[in-house]
Scaffold this motif. Structure first.
Motif, PDB file in Angstrom:
ATOM      1  N   LEU A  16      -6.362 -34.647   0.833  1.00  0.00           N
ATOM      2  CA  LEU A  16      -6.170 -33.998   2.113  1.00  0.00           C
ATOM      3  C   LEU A  16      -6.960 -34.707   3.214  1.00  0.00           C
ATOM      4  CD1 LEU A  16      -4.799 -31.668   3.507  1.00  0.00           C
ATOM      5  CD2 LEU A  16      -6.767 -30.242   2.976  1.00  0.00           C
ATOM      6  N   VAL A  17      -8.135 -35.205   2.923  1.00  0.00           N
ATOM      7  CA  VAL A  17      -8.958 -35.904   3.900  1.00  0.00           C
ATOM      8  C   VAL A  17      -8.286 -37.211   4.320  1.00  0.00           C
ATOM      9  CG1 VAL A  17     -11.184 -37.052   4.268  1.00  0.00           C
ATOM     10  CG2 VAL A  17     -11.083 -34.867   3.072  1.00  0.00           C
ATOM     11  N   GLU A  18      -7.739 -37.950   3.360  1.00  0.00           N
ATOM     12  CA  GLU A  18      -7.052 -39.200   3.686  1.00  0.00           C
ATOM     13  C   GLU A  18      -5.823 -38.935   4.553  1.00  0.00           C
ATOM     14  OE1 GLU A  18      -8.009 -41.886  -0.266  1.00  0.00           O
ATOM     15  OE2 GLU A  18      -6.430 -40.372  -0.371  1.00  0.00           O
ATOM     16  N   LEU A  19      -5.082 -37.923   4.211  1.00  0.00           N
ATOM     17  CA  LEU A  19      -3.896 -37.559   4.982  1.00  0.00           C
ATOM     18  C   LEU A  19      -4.281 -37.150   6.404  1.00  0.00           C
ATOM     19  CD1 LEU A  19      -0.845 -37.239   4.819  1.00  0.00           C
ATOM     20  CD2 LEU A  19      -1.205 -34.887   4.089  1.00  0.00           C
ATOM     21  N   LEU A  20      -5.345 -36.391   6.536  1.00  0.00           N
ATOM     22  CA  LEU A  20      -5.821 -35.978   7.850  1.00  0.00           C
ATOM     23  C   LEU A  20      -6.265 -37.180   8.688  1.00  0.00           C
ATOM     24  CD1 LEU A  20      -6.356 -33.545   9.613  1.00  0.00           C
ATOM     25  CD2 LEU A  20      -8.622 -33.374   8.628  1.00  0.00           C
ATOM     26  N   ALA A  21      -6.917 -38.146   8.062  1.00  0.00           N
ATOM     27  CA  ALA A  21      -7.358 -39.357   8.771  1.00  0.00           C
ATOM     28  C   ALA A  21      -6.154 -40.142   9.303  1.00  0.00           C
ATOM     29  CB  ALA A  21      -8.204 -40.230   7.851  1.00  0.00           C
ATOM     30  N   VAL A  22      -5.114 -40.260   8.512  1.00  0.00           N
ATOM     31  CA  VAL A  22      -3.910 -40.967   8.943  1.00  0.00           C
ATOM     32  C   VAL A  22      -3.264 -40.254  10.124  1.00  0.00           C
ATOM     33  CG1 VAL A  22      -1.562 -41.600   8.262  1.00  0.00           C
ATOM     34  CG2 VAL A  22      -3.471 -42.046   6.717  1.00  0.00           C
ATOM     35  N   ILE A  23      -3.190 -38.938  10.080  1.00  0.00           N
ATOM     36  CA  ILE A  23      -2.593 -38.166  11.167  1.00  0.00           C
ATOM     37  C   ILE A  23      -3.405 -38.323  12.448  1.00  0.00           C
ATOM     38  CG2 ILE A  23      -2.087 -35.824  11.965  1.00  0.00           C
ATOM     39  CD1 ILE A  23      -1.275 -35.196   9.050  1.00  0.00           C
ATOM     40  N   VAL A  24      -4.715 -38.327  12.365  1.00  0.00           N
ATOM     41  CA  VAL A  24      -5.570 -38.499  13.543  1.00  0.00           C
ATOM     42  C   VAL A  24      -5.360 -39.885  14.149  1.00  0.00           C
ATOM     43  CG1 VAL A  24      -7.983 -38.748  14.290  1.00  0.00           C
ATOM     44  CG2 VAL A  24      -7.301 -36.804  12.875  1.00  0.00           C
ATOM     45  N   ILE A  25      -5.292 -40.906  13.312  1.00  0.00           N
ATOM     46  CA  ILE A  25      -5.084 -42.273  13.800  1.00  0.00           C
ATOM     47  C   ILE A  25      -3.732 -42.384  14.506  1.00  0.00           C
ATOM     48  CG2 ILE A  25      -4.703 -44.673  13.087  1.00  0.00           C
ATOM     49  CD1 ILE A  25      -6.866 -44.134  10.904  1.00  0.00           C
ATOM     50  N   LEU A  26      -2.684 -41.813  13.931  1.00  0.00           N
ATOM     51  CA  LEU A  26      -1.356 -41.834  14.555  1.00  0.00           C
ATOM     52  C   LEU A  26      -1.370 -41.080  15.892  1.00  0.00           C
ATOM     53  CD1 LEU A  26       1.004 -41.361  11.483  1.00  0.00           C
ATOM     54  CD2 LEU A  26       0.635 -43.436  12.839  1.00  0.00           C
ATOM     55  N   GLY A  27      -2.100 -39.990  15.959  1.00  0.00           N
ATOM     56  CA  GLY A  27      -2.213 -39.234  17.209  1.00  0.00           C
ATOM     57  C   GLY A  27      -2.886 -40.043  18.307  1.00  0.00           C
ATOM     58  N   ILE A  29      -2.981 -43.357  18.536  1.00  0.00           N
ATOM     59  CA  ILE A  29      -2.037 -44.416  18.926  1.00  0.00           C
ATOM     60  C   ILE A  29      -0.953 -43.853  19.849  1.00  0.00           C
ATOM     61  CG2 ILE A  29      -0.258 -45.997  18.066  1.00  0.00           C
ATOM     62  CD1 ILE A  29      -2.073 -46.406  15.591  1.00  0.00           C
ATOM     63  N   ALA A  30      -0.432 -42.671  19.531  1.00  0.00           N
ATOM     64  CA  ALA A  30       0.603 -42.051  20.365  1.00  0.00           C
ATOM     65  C   ALA A  30       0.056 -41.706  21.750  1.00  0.00           C
ATOM     66  CB  ALA A  30       1.150 -40.807  19.687  1.00  0.00           C
ATOM     67  N   ALA A  31      -1.187 -41.233  21.809  1.00  0.00           N
ATOM     68  CA  ALA A  31      -1.797 -40.871  23.096  1.00  0.00           C
ATOM     69  C   ALA A  31      -1.953 -42.092  24.000  1.00  0.00           C
ATOM     70  CB  ALA A  31      -3.149 -40.212  22.871  1.00  0.00           C
ATOM     71  N   ILE A  32      -2.134 -43.242  23.416  1.00  0.00           N
ATOM     72  CA  ILE A  32      -2.263 -44.470  24.203  1.00  0.00           C
ATOM     73  C   ILE A  32      -0.887 -45.014  24.583  1.00  0.00           C
ATOM     74  CG2 ILE A  32      -2.994 -46.894  24.090  1.00  0.00           C
ATOM     75  CD1 ILE A  32      -5.302 -45.891  22.241  1.00  0.00           C
ATOM     76  N   ALA A  33       0.068 -44.978  23.665  1.00  0.00           N
ATOM     77  CA  ALA A  33       1.372 -45.619  23.864  1.00  0.00           C
ATOM     78  C   ALA A  33       2.292 -44.861  24.821  1.00  0.00           C
ATOM     79  CB  ALA A  33       2.061 -45.810  22.523  1.00  0.00           C
ATOM     80  N   VAL A  34       2.319 -43.536  24.758  1.00  0.00           N
ATOM     81  CA  VAL A  34       3.277 -42.757  25.546  1.00  0.00           C
ATOM     82  C   VAL A  34       3.120 -42.980  27.055  1.00  0.00           C
ATOM     83  CG1 VAL A  34       3.995 -40.409  26.135  1.00  0.00           C
ATOM     84  CG2 VAL A  34       3.706 -41.062  23.744  1.00  0.00           C
ATOM     85  N   PRO A  35       1.916 -42.904  27.634  1.00  0.00           N
ATOM     86  CA  PRO A  35       1.796 -43.168  29.082  1.00  0.00           C
ATOM     87  C   PRO A  35       2.175 -44.601  29.454  1.00  0.00           C
ATOM     88  CG  PRO A  35      -0.158 -42.051  28.283  1.00  0.00           C
ATOM     89  CD  PRO A  35       0.650 -42.426  27.081  1.00  0.00           C
ATOM     90  N   ALA A  36       1.843 -45.546  28.584  1.00  0.00           N
ATOM     91  CA  ALA A  36       2.184 -46.943  28.870  1.00  0.00           C
ATOM     92  C   ALA A  36       3.691 -47.136  28.924  1.00  0.00           C
ATOM     93  CB  ALA A  36       1.566 -47.856  27.816  1.00  0.00           C
ATOM     94  N   ILE A  37       4.406 -46.512  28.012  1.00  0.00           N
ATOM     95  CA  ILE A  37       5.869 -46.616  27.989  1.00  0.00           C
ATOM     96  C   ILE A  37       6.455 -45.940  29.228  1.00  0.00           C
ATOM     97  CG2 ILE A  37       7.942 -45.874  26.766  1.00  0.00           C
ATOM     98  CD1 ILE A  37       6.318 -46.281  24.150  1.00  0.00           C
ATOM     99  N   GLY A  38       5.883 -44.801  29.633  1.00  0.00           N
ATOM    100  CA  GLY A  38       6.343 -44.113  30.839  1.00  0.00           C
ATOM    101  C   GLY A  38       6.205 -44.979  32.075  1.00  0.00           C
ATOM    102  N   ASN A  39       5.094 -45.725  32.193  1.00  0.00           N
ATOM    103  CA  ASN A  39       4.892 -46.616  33.336  1.00  0.00           C
ATOM    104  C   ASN A  39       5.880 -47.775  33.326  1.00  0.00           C
ATOM    105  OD1 ASN A  39       2.839 -45.141  34.477  1.00  0.00           O
ATOM    106  ND2 ASN A  39       1.216 -46.266  33.444  1.00  0.00           N
TER     107      ASN A  39
END
Length: 149
Positions: A16-27, A29-39
């Motif tokens: 569960l800890v490994e799965l949670l770490a992967v989800i946090v990392i993906l989150g 990355i998404a927080a950085i990528a979405v505004p850049a794509i919008g611009n």
């Protein structure tokens, strides 16, 4: 005890800890990528509207060469076959029709006045030359070109 340890060593999968770490990392990355794509999307709309202004200016130059005159509207350019359509200057989008005024200063070039709109982005031109349009940034006001989001 040996059988229990063998089962434990042969099990494969994520904790569960490994799965949670992967989800946090993906989150993150998404927080950085979405505004850049919008611009990127917004900037491409602005550049398309600037391209429409360049097309109107080029069509007007051909019009002035062939028919003369001091100013011409985009409707006249379309009617006379110098321009196929209004592009971002179409009245249905909430834009203001473009008017091109012939310049007496050849070095300065003809000027365009009007506003082009594309899905939430508006670019206004106030006596803008091709140089003004090319030099304008994609944000805010630069000289005679104003970008509104």
């Amino acid at each position: 005890m040996k059988k229990f340890m063998q089962k434990k060593l042969n099990q494969k999968g994520l904790t569960l800890v490994e799965l949670l770490a992967v989800i946090v990392i993906l989150g993150i990355i998404a927080a950085i990528a979405v505004p850049a794509i919008g611009n990127i999307i917004t900037n491409s709309k602005v550049n398309a509207l600037k391209g429409d202004a360049h097309n109107v200016l080029s069509a007007a130059q051909m019009y002035f060469t062939e028919k003369g005159g001091e100013s011409v509207t985009q409707a006249e350019l379309i009617t006379n076959g110098f321009l196929e359509d209004a592009g971002g200057f179409a009245a249905a989008t909430g834009a203001t029709a473009a008017t091109v005024t012939k310049s007496t200063d050849v070095a300065k070039g003809n000027t365009i006045t009007g506003a082009a709109v594309a899905k939430g982005v508006k670019v206004s031109f106030a006596a803008s030359t091709k140089k003004d349009i090319t030099d304008a940034e994609n944000k805010g006001t630069t000289g005679t070109v104003t970008v509104t989001r």
